[in-house]
Design an enzyme around this catalytic site. Structure first.
Site, PDB file in Angstrom:
ATOM      1  N   GLN A  91       0.841  -1.205   0.000  1.00 58.45           N
ATOM      2  CA  GLN A  91       0.000   0.000   0.000  1.00 58.45           C
ATOM      3  C   GLN A  91       0.872   1.249   0.000  1.00 58.45           C
ATOM      4  O   GLN A  91       0.599   2.236  -0.667  1.00 58.45           O
ATOM      5  CB  GLN A  91      -0.909   0.000   1.236  1.00 58.45           C
ATOM      6  CG  GLN A  91      -1.881  -1.179   1.256  1.00 58.45           C
ATOM      7  CD  GLN A  91      -2.743  -1.231   2.508  1.00 58.45           C
ATOM      8  OE1 GLN A  91      -2.415  -0.637   3.532  1.00 58.45           O
ATOM      9  NE2 GLN A  91      -3.842  -1.956   2.442  1.00 58.45           N
ATOM     10  N   ARG A  94       2.588   2.780  -3.183  1.00 56.34           N
ATOM     11  CA  ARG A  94       1.743   3.486  -4.152  1.00 56.34           C
ATOM     12  C   ARG A  94       1.980   4.995  -4.149  1.00 56.34           C
ATOM     13  O   ARG A  94       1.597   5.680  -5.084  1.00 56.34           O
ATOM     14  CB  ARG A  94       0.253   3.185  -3.894  1.00 56.34           C
ATOM     15  CG  ARG A  94      -0.146   1.725  -4.054  1.00 56.34           C
ATOM     16  CD  ARG A  94       0.261   1.191  -5.428  1.00 56.34           C
ATOM     17  NE  ARG A  94      -0.071   2.114  -6.497  1.00 56.34           N
ATOM     18  CZ  ARG A  94      -1.257   2.183  -7.085  1.00 56.34           C
ATOM     19  NH1 ARG A  94      -2.202   1.337  -6.733  1.00 56.34           N
ATOM     20  NH2 ARG A  94      -1.497   3.060  -8.026  1.00 56.34           N
ATOM     21  N   TYR A 103      15.004  -3.704   0.969  1.00 56.30           N
ATOM     22  CA  TYR A 103      15.733  -4.947   1.180  1.00 56.30           C
ATOM     23  C   TYR A 103      15.478  -5.866  -0.013  1.00 56.30           C
ATOM     24  O   TYR A 103      14.333  -6.046  -0.419  1.00 56.30           O
ATOM     25  CB  TYR A 103      15.197  -5.583   2.460  1.00 56.30           C
ATOM     26  CG  TYR A 103      16.000  -6.735   2.980  1.00 56.30           C
ATOM     27  CD1 TYR A 103      17.024  -6.530   3.899  1.00 56.30           C
ATOM     28  CD2 TYR A 103      15.715  -8.033   2.575  1.00 56.30           C
ATOM     29  CE1 TYR A 103      17.760  -7.593   4.402  1.00 56.30           C
ATOM     30  CE2 TYR A 103      16.452  -9.104   3.060  1.00 56.30           C
ATOM     31  CZ  TYR A 103      17.476  -8.880   3.977  1.00 56.30           C
ATOM     32  OH  TYR A 103      18.206  -9.931   4.465  1.00 56.30           O
ATOM     33  N   SER A 104      16.537  -6.445  -0.571  1.00 57.90           N
ATOM     34  CA  SER A 104      16.356  -7.258  -1.770  1.00 57.90           C
ATOM     35  C   SER A 104      16.374  -8.744  -1.468  1.00 57.90           C
ATOM     36  O   SER A 104      17.371  -9.285  -0.996  1.00 57.90           O
ATOM     37  CB  SER A 104      17.465  -6.956  -2.779  1.00 57.90           C
ATOM     38  OG  SER A 104      17.484  -7.953  -3.782  1.00 57.90           O
ATOM     39  N   ARG A 174      11.956 -17.378  -2.532  1.00 55.87           N
ATOM     40  CA  ARG A 174      11.073 -16.520  -1.733  1.00 55.87           C
ATOM     41  C   ARG A 174       9.612 -16.507  -2.166  1.00 55.87           C
ATOM     42  O   ARG A 174       8.760 -15.953  -1.486  1.00 55.87           O
ATOM     43  CB  ARG A 174      11.580 -15.082  -1.823  1.00 55.87           C
ATOM     44  CG  ARG A 174      11.464 -14.561  -3.241  1.00 55.87           C
ATOM     45  CD  ARG A 174      11.828 -13.109  -3.396  1.00 55.87           C
ATOM     46  NE  ARG A 174      11.962 -12.799  -4.814  1.00 55.87           N
ATOM     47  CZ  ARG A 174      12.119 -11.589  -5.302  1.00 55.87           C
ATOM     48  NH1 ARG A 174      12.200 -10.568  -4.491  1.00 55.87           N
ATOM     49  NH2 ARG A 174      12.230 -11.394  -6.604  1.00 55.87           N
ATOM     50  N   ARG A 201      -3.279   7.771   4.754  1.00 59.16           N
ATOM     51  CA  ARG A 201      -2.924   6.619   5.581  1.00 59.16           C
ATOM     52  C   ARG A 201      -3.127   6.801   7.079  1.00 59.16           C
ATOM     53  O   ARG A 201      -3.106   5.812   7.810  1.00 59.16           O
ATOM     54  CB  ARG A 201      -1.473   6.219   5.301  1.00 59.16           C
ATOM     55  CG  ARG A 201      -1.155   5.932   3.842  1.00 59.16           C
ATOM     56  CD  ARG A 201      -2.030   4.846   3.240  1.00 59.16           C
ATOM     57  NE  ARG A 201      -1.713   4.618   1.821  1.00 59.16           N
ATOM     58  CZ  ARG A 201      -2.379   3.769   1.054  1.00 59.16           C
ATOM     59  NH1 ARG A 201      -3.399   3.070   1.517  1.00 59.16           N
ATOM     60  NH2 ARG A 201      -2.051   3.615  -0.219  1.00 59.16           N
TER      61      ARG A 201
END
Lengths: 328, 328, 328, 328
Positions: A91, A94, A103-104, A174, A201
């Site tokens: 969310q 956006r 973080y990859s 993953r 939010r």
């Protein structure tokens, strides 16, 4: 360290403190650029030579917000380190007018840390707004749900460990982790766009979980630019928008005499009259809600004593990374 | 329908056709605005009165791309309907200069459709680039992995159905669905930003799964603006970038005589010389790879006969939505 | 003041110093957020747990730039106060990914300060690139041109003063001021987008006047994030781009033996061969230029002793505002 | 031409028609992508399987706008060809979320066409809002002003012609043209951002000259997406925003009984009470203005019979380009 840049003691106090959100998440203010005075300075470049400069900072900032002169507030920038469940991240992302470094899961091993909703937030689908929660906790069901979540996460976590242990590419290993898995990122955004983020939010219609983050961020913003924040509370967060029809209705109910406002005795508008002004049934209900709902009373105050050092979370995350015996 | 807007027969031919991607995903071109001629027209407004207008469309478009005059290509816009696993959607959404409307798991029930990698794409972690796949399939492991995926997805799907059946808010019920769950969205982007998307996502370093989408989209773009696409193939996709040091190295190896280029006989640069020009060990390897790798030979041709009607996918998705007996 | 934010001594040294540009303009670095270490930190959040962290800052930053991983450099932000002729401002503002607060001619009186090109930059239209200058000064014509400029500006300035003195709305009074009139603004941009700005505006094809600003800004950036700047010099500013055809040509001229590169003796490509590789006549010329042009040798070093205090410019501008006897 | 894309007869009718604005400017709708149905379709992808689809297009579009769900309206795109004075272009270009290709004064010769305000819009500086016009024409002064403008423009035009005739680079020759000189561009923007543009530029506080453009564009938008436009009129253009304090004041003046609204007899709020609710003096005046001002009654209807063919303007512009005897 010493700097000639504008600084702000209330913001400096919380800089680098990690505030817990949900069961394993956090938000930390990592850096900031500017404060209310910099919004003013940017606006003043517009109000140049040959103008009187009488209004003070607070008045100017409130004027700017009231009249939607938002460009000066783009001059303040905030940078955060955040950790949140992936469904919250989805969310959050956006909001395009911001910068993100996540973080990859292609490079790195993902800590097996998952979000578990507490009983009080475990609620039924709302019958009215059709996208949120009803407000009532499904307490009886919660224990069952927790047990099921734990079972499912064990399966998903085992699968991830098994794939990684067999050297399957991390980008593939993953793919069956649940949306409740925590991820983290650096996030940078300017004050103008952050107010927009909070407007969406920190709102009661936002999903509870992202609202929890928005509230902590609001508390940080309050320390970085307190006058801008106060103006936002008064004009946006605690204010409302009226349609042409709603405004016409109010003009019939309220009389203006000079600078006095009076309730117009005997004026009465029912559903029929409101419909004639162009309001649909649904709009009538929304109009009444605006006039009856208690104004929000959040103060978004942040308590520095609830914060923890960065290492606390780093240790927790690192400990949850699968132990694999790969020879790299 | 009849229109005075610019149209393009090759694009019209595939408009609304749904091209399958991966095991359950798709991409469809829903609408487009403009073509190569509109890029030209926008550029021509810059080259106004008092200039010669001799070059034709192709030459102009190639000139613009070569010299990174990218604003005219913002004048062409494409709109797609796409369906992809969530982990792909998470990479995709990072391209901020575009518009997206995604299926909402807060409003709607989510179809329990998951992506299952095929054996040939089930590969080990790459030892060299540290974020991708090795190129070699882990065939022996695949059957095991599939069985485990299916078990995990059954658990996750059951959990979702159980929560939804007990009327738990949809925004909560979904949180343990895996990242392999399919989602869908409308996506609108202009030609300039789409080329950037393809540059990153049709590249060999992109994760295979998003590359599969990028390739189909490239095929659609080729039909909307064929000359722009050809220029992108020649100058971007098939080209490369040289650093200052690499360029200096080439100047030592190649002699320019008038308009003739010659290999400079006897010129030889080893690692030592390249290092002296400022290249690191890693850069030397990358330089050599640029000079030896075969140029990409994709033609990104799209075969309309592989497309299916929208209803095909709509039916599949609808059938995978949990059946619940809620009285709404 | 004291801060826990990352600071950078070389940047602190020039903070708030006003560097002259052109005859009456300036650029000052007003604030900055982050440095090379913050680019690294943002990138490291991607390279999380389970990865080796051996490479140091410089290597990582060069790797990121080489491979166009640009998001980490969005984490550094710079804020400037700038004063430039309106025709320069009109080119500058095209860089949309930034924030601007400009002096308002609707609120304020405009200082009657105009840009006057010096003789050496007063040049003929270029015959080759069709949008720039030839490189040769039209010295004989300059004195005449200056006299004409001064006459025209006197007329325009008188008109402005006359309209303002008669209380005509400022938004109207200004409409006949020339494009050479100076304006000013606050400008905030992140490192990634600033590199793009420099790529376009510090380039030899940019109009000389905006290039003069770009060069000073480059010098400031060099102090804020020196490693990132060095990488930009090596990979962007001093590098080049090759098309598919140019790359193929080089593969014929250069031989790779292991990690040695050699000029291929006897290999020779003339216009015909290059045309067969897909290069147009114009592209052949551009290719040859890439292989023969001397690499740029700017070091973009900024000399703090050339800077002046903010008040210097403020006084000059204030003194040039029309004196009107309005009773407001 | 025939197309499978969504079309809209009311928009097709004006496609390519050039509507005059001010004395020499114009706006033409060049292309459009989508209409209200496409906003709906994009929103429906969010309201997927397992939801009822009862509301029709109009209701949905009004709901979306009322609740600021703006992403679906990004799915509609409009492209314009516009010609306006440079000082208008400078306000216009501030709307960054759009694409622009402007006539280049570096490549091309600039037509010597200037904007001349008419007597009725030639007004004094406003004493109240400090940035706009008073509303009252300075009729007596107008003839004098026109004469002075003409003289100044003759000087500026002669200077331009003289410089160009002497082959001075066009990028330099133009620098003393006045801000009233007409320029032109292609401009592409999506529906969401166009509504924002109209909110700022069709507003009574906008400078008259850009408002004239905004009104014509509004009329075009009304034909492209009439339901979205109607919703914007009702909720934005004709509506207003209330602060927390204003809302509290209204709650004291209006009584809600079930679904009936009544003026609360005897309720009276003067400046003192309003000040206690947090309103400043200035806010009190603004609040009273909201309750007394007549609602805007623009219908933004566009009359196709006022349009002219593209050639009309092209001829006028071409004729105003300096005739120079250069041998290029």
């Amino acid at each position: 360290m010493d700097t000639r840049r504008p600084t702000n003691p209330a913001a400096e106090e919380i800089l680098g403190l990690y505030f817990p959100v949900l069961d394993h998440g956090f938000v930390a203010l990592v850096d900031y650029m500017g404060s209310d005075e910099d919004v003013e300075r940017a606006a003043r470049v517009s109000y140049g030579y040959g103008t009187r400069r009488t209004s003070e900072t607070r008045g100017l900032i409130r004027y700017l917000r009231r009249h939607r002169h938002t460009t000066p507030s783009e001059m303040v920038e905030l940078k955060f380190h955040c950790c949140m469940p992936i469904f919250v991240a989805r969310q959050w992302i956006r909001h395009r007018a911001s910068s993100t470094n996540e973080y990859s899961g292609r490079y790195s091993l993902i800590p097996l840390v998952f979000y578990r909703p507490e009983a009080e937030h475990f609620q039924a689908q709302s019958a009215t707004n059709r996208q949120g929660r009803s407000g009532e906790a499904l307490t009886a069901l919660h224990a069952d749900a927790v047990e099921r979540w734990e079972r499912g996460r064990r399966v998903a976590g085992d699968q991830y460990e098994w794939l990684v242990a067999h050297d399957v590419a991390r980008e593939l290993a993953r793919i069956d982790l649940p949306l409740s898995t925590y991820t983290q990122w650096y996030w940078k955004i300017d004050l103008h766009n952050l107010f927009h983020f909070l407007g969406v939010r920190a709102d009661a219609h936002a999903q509870y979980e992202i609202r929890a983050y928005a509230r902590v961020i609001a508390g940080m913003l309050k320390r970085v630019a307190p006058l801008s924040f106060e103006a936002w509370l008064d004009f946006e967060h605690g204010g409302t928008h009226l349609s042409r029809g709603e405004l016409q209705a109010l003009r019939r109910l309220v009389e203006v005499r000079g600078r006095d406002l009076e309730g117009r005795a005997g004026a009465r508008l029912g559903v029929d009259e409101l419909t004639q002004l162009g309001l649909s049934r649904r709009e009538v209900d929304e109009f009444i809600a605006k006039l009856t709902a208690a104004p929000p009373d959040d103060d978004f105050e942040l308590d520095p004593s609830t914060a923890r050092p960065a290492e606390h979370f780093a240790r927790e995350m690192e400990a949850a990374v699968p132990r694999v015996d790969r020879k790299t």
